[in-house]
Design a protein around this motif. Structure first.
Motif, PDB file in Angstrom:
ATOM      1  N   GLU A  27       0.942  -1.104  -0.089  1.00 16.35           N
ATOM      2  CA  GLU A  27       0.015   0.194  -0.188  1.00 16.35           C
ATOM      3  C   GLU A  27       1.076   1.196  -0.097  1.00 16.35           C
ATOM      4  O   GLU A  27       1.744   1.501   0.870  1.00 16.35           O
ATOM      5  CB  GLU A  27      -0.955   0.049   1.140  1.00 16.35           C
ATOM      6  N   ARG A  28       0.942   1.860  -1.175  1.00 19.38           N
ATOM      7  CA  ARG A  28       1.912   3.159  -1.249  1.00 19.38           C
ATOM      8  C   ARG A  28       0.666   4.273  -0.801  1.00 19.38           C
ATOM      9  O   ARG A  28      -0.143   4.734  -1.530  1.00 19.38           O
ATOM     10  CB  ARG A  28       2.416   3.240  -2.660  1.00 19.38           C
ATOM     11  N   VAL A  29       1.390   5.127   0.213  1.00 19.82           N
ATOM     12  CA  VAL A  29       0.538   6.283   0.576  1.00 19.82           C
ATOM     13  C   VAL A  29       0.772   7.467  -0.489  1.00 19.82           C
ATOM     14  O   VAL A  29       1.920   7.503  -0.758  1.00 19.82           O
ATOM     15  CB  VAL A  29       1.172   6.959   1.929  1.00 19.82           C
ATOM     16  N   ILE A  30      -0.242   7.943  -0.879  1.00 24.75           N
ATOM     17  CA  ILE A  30      -0.241   9.178  -1.970  1.00 24.75           C
ATOM     18  C   ILE A  30      -0.103  10.315  -1.496  1.00 24.75           C
ATOM     19  O   ILE A  30       0.453  11.376  -1.866  1.00 24.75           O
ATOM     20  CB  ILE A  30      -1.529   8.807  -2.971  1.00 24.75           C
ATOM     21  N   GLY A  31      -0.893  10.589  -0.460  1.00 24.81           N
ATOM     22  CA  GLY A  31      -1.209  12.009   0.246  1.00 24.81           C
ATOM     23  C   GLY A  31      -2.155  11.990   1.381  1.00 24.81           C
ATOM     24  O   GLY A  31      -2.744  11.049   1.816  1.00 24.81           O
ATOM     25  N   ARG A  32      -1.965  13.268   2.103  1.00 18.58           N
ATOM     26  CA  ARG A  32      -3.136  13.575   3.121  1.00 18.58           C
ATOM     27  C   ARG A  32      -4.332  13.664   2.808  1.00 18.58           C
ATOM     28  O   ARG A  32      -4.505  14.316   1.894  1.00 18.58           O
ATOM     29  CB  ARG A  32      -2.402  14.586   4.013  1.00 18.58           C
ATOM     30  N   LEU A  33      -5.357  13.077   3.519  1.00 11.76           N
ATOM     31  CA  LEU A  33      -6.848  13.649   3.109  1.00 11.76           C
ATOM     32  C   LEU A  33      -6.817  14.843   3.840  1.00 11.76           C
ATOM     33  O   LEU A  33      -6.723  14.912   5.394  1.00 11.76           O
ATOM     34  CB  LEU A  33      -7.708  12.273   3.643  1.00 11.76           C
ATOM     35  N   THR A  34      -7.531  15.756   3.213  1.00  8.05           N
ATOM     36  CA  THR A  34      -8.377  17.000   3.801  1.00  8.05           C
ATOM     37  C   THR A  34      -9.875  16.954   3.583  1.00  8.05           C
ATOM     38  O   THR A  34     -10.352  16.341   2.631  1.00  8.05           O
ATOM     39  CB  THR A  34      -7.534  18.191   3.200  1.00  8.05           C
ATOM     40  N   TRP A  35     -10.459  17.748   4.113  1.00  4.06           N
ATOM     41  CA  TRP A  35     -11.996  18.037   4.018  1.00  4.06           C
ATOM     42  C   TRP A  35     -11.991  18.560   2.278  1.00  4.06           C
ATOM     43  O   TRP A  35     -13.094  17.916   1.723  1.00  4.06           O
ATOM     44  CB  TRP A  35     -12.596  19.005   4.891  1.00  4.06           C
ATOM     45  N   GLY A  36     -11.139  19.323   2.048  1.00 10.27           N
ATOM     46  CA  GLY A  36     -11.277  19.719   0.519  1.00 10.27           C
ATOM     47  C   GLY A  36     -11.186  18.624  -0.458  1.00 10.27           C
ATOM     48  O   GLY A  36     -12.126  18.570  -1.339  1.00 10.27           O
ATOM     49  N   LYS A  37     -10.237  17.859  -0.204  1.00  8.73           N
ATOM     50  CA  LYS A  37     -10.137  16.611  -0.975  1.00  8.73           C
ATOM     51  C   LYS A  37     -11.346  15.639  -0.922  1.00  8.73           C
ATOM     52  O   LYS A  37     -11.645  15.140  -1.933  1.00  8.73           O
ATOM     53  CB  LYS A  37      -8.909  15.888  -0.796  1.00  8.73           C
ATOM     54  N   VAL A  38     -11.637  15.312   0.252  1.00 10.78           N
ATOM     55  CA  VAL A  38     -13.005  14.568   0.464  1.00 10.78           C
ATOM     56  C   VAL A  38     -14.049  14.957  -0.197  1.00 10.78           C
ATOM     57  O   VAL A  38     -14.778  14.275  -1.015  1.00 10.78           O
ATOM     58  CB  VAL A  38     -13.073  14.376   2.155  1.00 10.78           C
TER      59      VAL A  38
END
Length: 174
Positions: A65-76
């Protein structure tokens, strides 16, 4: 499950088992990457080898599992709205195709797009809220092997080993 390539029809090839079965044959080569194993099989194909006797087997399977990035409310909210908008646009297009009333055929698509974006954003927000920050990152998963073995049926295994030895000698001699 039948795995195909982009150019195949999806039908099961003659002689392949219909149920999952362990591979058979003798190892004639072992490689660190799938690309190297594929190159070995291509070399055998180019040397008129009976390729129906070959199998590439991934050994020591791992789920990476490669981590792509942080989740933020904007992305969600953005990805949820975008996903919902595509689905809403599709539903609106279908409704527009079967609408017999005179008038704008774009109206169902616009309504579907807007409703889909709204519902997609809402459902994504509910899912993100339910996770309570336990998974604040996005990732991509991949099934990989520690090594890839090329197996060959015993009747042609020795010939296959000889050809792959020539390939390895040529690669080391370069």
């Amino acid at each position: 499950m039948i795995v195909t390539n982009p150019l195949s029809s999806g039908r099961r090839a003659p002689g392949l088992p219909s149920l999952p079965t362990p591979p058979s044959g003798w190892p004639i080569g072992s490689y660190g990457t799938y690309e190297e194993a594929q190159r070995a099989v291509e070399y055998l194909v180019g040397n008129e080898f009976t390729v129906q006797d070959l199998t590439i087997v991934g050994v020591d399977l791992m789920l990476v599992e490669r981590v792509i990035g942080r989740l933020t409310w904007g992305k969600v909210l953005g990805t949820g709205a975008l996903s919902g908008a595509w689905f809403g646009l599709f539903v609106g297009l279908l409704l527009g195709l079967f609408d017999n009333t005179a008038g704008s055929t774009a109206a169902p698509m616009v309504v579907g797009l807007a409703a889909g974006a709204l519902f997609g954003g809402v459902f994504a927000a509910l899912g993100y809220t339910a996770s309570r920050g336990r998974r604040d990152f996005s990732s991509a998963s991949q099934l990989v092997a520690g090594r890839y073995d090329v197996l060959c049926e015993p009747r042609n295994a020795e010939k296959g080993r000889e050809l792959l030895a020539k390939l390895a000698a040529g690669a080391h001699g370069s």
